[in-house]
Design a protein around this motif. Structure first.
Motif, PDB file in Angstrom:
ATOM      1  N   GLU A  99      22.661 -29.310  27.464  1.00 29.72           N
ATOM      2  CA  GLU A  99      23.597 -30.177  28.164  1.00 29.72           C
ATOM      3  C   GLU A  99      23.159 -31.624  27.977  1.00 29.72           C
ATOM      4  OE1 GLU A  99      23.845 -29.048  32.192  1.00 29.72           O
ATOM      5  OE2 GLU A  99      24.878 -27.147  31.799  1.00 29.72           O
ATOM      6  N   ARG A 100      24.089 -32.520  28.226  1.00 31.93           N
ATOM      7  CA  ARG A 100      23.782 -33.946  28.058  1.00 31.93           C
ATOM      8  C   ARG A 100      22.643 -34.376  28.974  1.00 31.93           C
ATOM      9  NH1 ARG A 100      25.061 -35.436  23.508  1.00 31.93           N
ATOM     10  NH2 ARG A 100      25.132 -37.637  24.155  1.00 31.93           N
ATOM     11  N   SER A 101      22.637 -33.841  30.194  1.00 25.10           N
ATOM     12  CA  SER A 101      21.584 -34.219  31.136  1.00 25.10           C
ATOM     13  C   SER A 101      20.216 -33.777  30.633  1.00 25.10           C
ATOM     14  CB  SER A 101      21.864 -33.609  32.518  1.00 25.10           C
ATOM     15  OG  SER A 101      21.918 -32.193  32.437  1.00 25.10           O
ATOM     16  N   ALA A 102      20.148 -32.561  30.055  1.00 26.96           N
ATOM     17  CA  ALA A 102      18.881 -32.071  29.533  1.00 26.96           C
ATOM     18  C   ALA A 102      18.422 -32.918  28.354  1.00 26.96           C
ATOM     19  CB  ALA A 102      19.023 -30.611  29.117  1.00 26.96           C
ATOM     20  N   GLU A 103      19.367 -33.347  27.523  1.00 26.69           N
ATOM     21  CA  GLU A 103      19.035 -34.196  26.378  1.00 26.69           C
ATOM     22  C   GLU A 103      18.487 -35.542  26.852  1.00 26.69           C
ATOM     23  OE1 GLU A 103      22.489 -34.485  23.963  1.00 26.69           O
ATOM     24  OE2 GLU A 103      22.385 -32.420  23.245  1.00 26.69           O
ATOM     25  N   PHE A 104      19.089 -36.075  27.922  1.00 25.14           N
ATOM     26  CA  PHE A 104      18.627 -37.357  28.443  1.00 25.14           C
ATOM     27  C   PHE A 104      17.218 -37.221  29.014  1.00 25.14           C
ATOM     28  CE2 PHE A 104      18.208 -40.453  31.932  1.00 25.14           C
ATOM     29  CZ  PHE A 104      18.397 -41.626  31.219  1.00 25.14           C
ATOM     30  N   LEU A 105      16.984 -36.147  29.770  1.00 20.91           N
ATOM     31  CA  LEU A 105      15.655 -35.901  30.322  1.00 20.91           C
ATOM     32  C   LEU A 105      14.625 -35.779  29.213  1.00 20.91           C
ATOM     33  CD1 LEU A 105      16.555 -33.302  33.099  1.00 20.91           C
ATOM     34  CD2 LEU A 105      15.703 -35.609  33.497  1.00 20.91           C
ATOM     35  N   ALA A 106      14.997 -35.077  28.144  1.00 23.04           N
ATOM     36  CA  ALA A 106      14.076 -34.895  27.032  1.00 23.04           C
ATOM     37  C   ALA A 106      13.778 -36.209  26.324  1.00 23.04           C
ATOM     38  CB  ALA A 106      14.651 -33.876  26.053  1.00 23.04           C
ATOM     39  N   ALA A 107      14.803 -37.034  26.146  1.00 27.05           N
ATOM     40  CA  ALA A 107      14.614 -38.326  25.474  1.00 27.05           C
ATOM     41  C   ALA A 107      13.676 -39.218  26.273  1.00 27.05           C
ATOM     42  CB  ALA A 107      15.962 -39.014  25.276  1.00 27.05           C
ATOM     43  N   CYS A 108      13.858 -39.239  27.592  1.00 32.28           N
ATOM     44  CA  CYS A 108      12.992 -40.070  28.440  1.00 32.28           C
ATOM     45  C   CYS A 108      11.570 -39.523  28.458  1.00 32.28           C
ATOM     46  CB  CYS A 108      13.553 -40.132  29.860  1.00 32.28           C
ATOM     47  SG  CYS A 108      15.098 -41.059  29.999  1.00 32.28           S
ATOM     48  N   ALA A 109      11.434 -38.217  28.520  1.00 29.24           N
ATOM     49  CA  ALA A 109      10.109 -37.616  28.539  1.00 29.24           C
ATOM     50  C   ALA A 109       9.361 -37.905  27.243  1.00 29.24           C
ATOM     51  CB  ALA A 109      10.218 -36.103  28.758  1.00 29.24           C
ATOM     52  N   ALA A 110      10.113 -38.014  26.143  1.00 27.65           N
ATOM     53  CA  ALA A 110       9.503 -38.307  24.850  1.00 27.65           C
ATOM     54  C   ALA A 110       9.291 -39.803  24.645  1.00 27.65           C
ATOM     55  CB  ALA A 110      10.375 -37.744  23.739  1.00 27.65           C
ATOM     56  N   GLY A 111       9.770 -40.609  25.592  1.00 25.15           N
ATOM     57  CA  GLY A 111       9.628 -42.056  25.465  1.00 25.15           C
ATOM     58  C   GLY A 111      10.578 -42.664  24.461  1.00 25.15           C
ATOM     59  N   ASP A 112      11.634 -41.929  24.085  1.00 27.34           N
ATOM     60  CA  ASP A 112      12.622 -42.417  23.122  1.00 27.34           C
ATOM     61  C   ASP A 112      13.683 -43.220  23.862  1.00 27.34           C
ATOM     62  OD1 ASP A 112      14.378 -42.870  21.078  1.00 27.34           O
ATOM     63  OD2 ASP A 112      14.519 -40.774  20.427  1.00 27.34           O
ATOM     64  N   LEU A 113      13.357 -44.463  24.149  1.00 28.29           N
ATOM     65  CA  LEU A 113      14.245 -45.289  24.961  1.00 28.29           C
ATOM     66  C   LEU A 113      15.485 -45.737  24.198  1.00 28.29           C
ATOM     67  CD1 LEU A 113      11.687 -47.420  27.005  1.00 28.29           C
ATOM     68  CD2 LEU A 113      12.699 -45.189  27.518  1.00 28.29           C
ATOM     69  N   LEU A 114      15.414 -45.810  22.871  1.00 26.06           N
ATOM     70  CA  LEU A 114      16.605 -46.150  22.083  1.00 26.06           C
ATOM     71  C   LEU A 114      17.663 -45.064  22.230  1.00 26.06           C
ATOM     72  CD1 LEU A 114      15.041 -47.603  18.792  1.00 26.06           C
ATOM     73  CD2 LEU A 114      16.185 -48.852  20.642  1.00 26.06           C
TER      74      LEU A 114
END
Length: 382
Positions: A72-87
């Motif tokens: 889901e989009r929310s899970a993707e956002f959580l994963a991006a933030c956890a990985a430090g991928d702010l872009l």
């Protein structure tokens, strides 16, 4: 100080477990658990003590068919933030509804901001707060980002959160404010100074939830109508919360107002499951006295005794016997009332019927009929 250090160590371990839970939750397969179902983050027992299988341990593939799970989009956002991928996180906030995504959570109620605090990633914390993340959002156990920072001793993050309106008096499900789970002396000093500066009454903050529930319970009892609103995620009722937290007077009022002692949340837990799991002895006693089902099964087939804190297992066995005695006594009293009514009713009926002609012998009937004729003749002559 030793007790404080031990509590802080336990709190930190809980946060580590939350990180592991988060990693598994990305598959969106693990069912959510109510906040009271993870006593000290220990694993719940199933059946004879076997541990539950974590859905996340199966990986992100299907059951051997090679089909990938779409996040889901929310899970993707959580994963991006956890990985430090702010872009990528920035792009998602621009592309999607930013407010809905930025405060989205995993099954434990952990937001991206919680996770950034767990990871001690100040850069991500600043990014999220600058984009409108809720600094006081609570997870399923009532932990705010400030609770996380305080328990882990992350001074810079705690200072940043406090400067951006973090609630110093937020109370989690254990009844703790951030100060109660502070990691070290420096963190304690920071939080105490903030409390003093704001003139915050911490004890009043801790009592607030119970007082609100007391007020609502009295209103429901007086009105003869319960207007409970279940927790949106867990389906917990007011009685679940009161049982888990030991709000005994609230429980008394709710039960007096005929609140269902066997109410179930979304995972099939009854208030007794909650009270037993959190080791609230008085709550267990009260529910048993109101004839709750001690063998109720939750969604995975667990009885209250299966999820109970070890300290209350013997009490539950004692209460089981007590409930059986109470039930037998109640049935005996019920039979006694029925027997008494049956004894009185025939006595009244027989007395009434003995004056009836139909209950007399043939000879008596003739005698009564003759007497009636004589009275008729006399009255006619008169």
């Amino acid at each position: 100080m030793a007790e404080g250090a031990a509590a802080a160590a336990q709190a930190k371990e809980r946060r580590k477990e939350q990180l592991r839970q988060w990693a598994r939750s990305c598959t969106n397969q693990e069912p959510a658990e109510p906040r009271w179902q993870r006593r000290r983050r220990r694993r719940r027992r199933v059946g004879d003590g076997d541990e539950e299988e974590d859905e996340g341990d199966r990986g992100s593939q299907g059951e051997g068919d090679g089909r990938a799970v779409r996040f889901e989009r929310s899970a993707e956002f959580l994963a991006a933030c956890a990985a430090g991928d702010l872009l990528e996180a920035e792009a998602m906030l621009t592309r999607d509804s930013g407010k809905e995504v930025i405060d989205s959570t995993n099954t434990d109620g952990i937001s991206a901001l919680h996770q950034a605090c767990i990871d001690e990633n100040l850069e991500v914390v600043e990014f999220l707060v600058n984009h409108g993340a809720n600094v006081n959002q609570a997870d399923n156990e009532g932990w705010t980002p400030l609770h996380v920072a305080a328990s882990c001793g992350y001074m810079e993050i705690a200072e940043y959160l406090l400067k951006h309106s973090a609630n110093i008096a937020a109370v989690n499900s254990d009844g703790d404010v951030p100060l109660d789970i502070a990691e070290d002396d420096c963190m304690e000093n920071l939080l105490r100074a903030e409390i003093a500066k704001g003139g915050v009454d911490i004890e009043a903050a801790k009592r607030e939830e119970e007082e609100v529930m007391l007020r609502d319970s009295r209103q429901w009892l007086n009105a003869g109508k319960i207007e409970d609103i279940r927790h949106s995620k867990t389906g917990a009722s007011a009685l679940h919360v009161a049982a888990a937290k030991g709000y005994i007077e609230v429980m008394r009022l709710l039960l007096q107002a005929n609140f269902d002692p066997n109410a179930r949340d979304k995972d099939g837990w009854t208030p007794l499951h909650a009270a037993a799991h959190w080791g609230v002895e008085e709550a267990c006693r009260l529910l048993v006295e109101h004839f709750c089902d001690m063998n109720a099964l939750n969604s995975v087939g667990q009885r209250p005794c299966d999820v109970a804190d070890e300290d209350v297992l013997s009490l539950l066995e004692e209460l089981r016997k007590k409930q059986e005695d109470l039930r037998n006594e109640k049935e005996a009293n019920k039979r006694a009332v029925i027997d008494t009514n049956m004894e009185q009713h025939p006595s009244y009926t027989n007395k009434h019927r003995r004056s009836s002609v139909c209950r007399m012998s043939s000879k008596e009937k003739i005698s009564v009929q003759d007497q009636s004729k004589e009275r008729y003749v006399i009255l006619g002559a008169a």
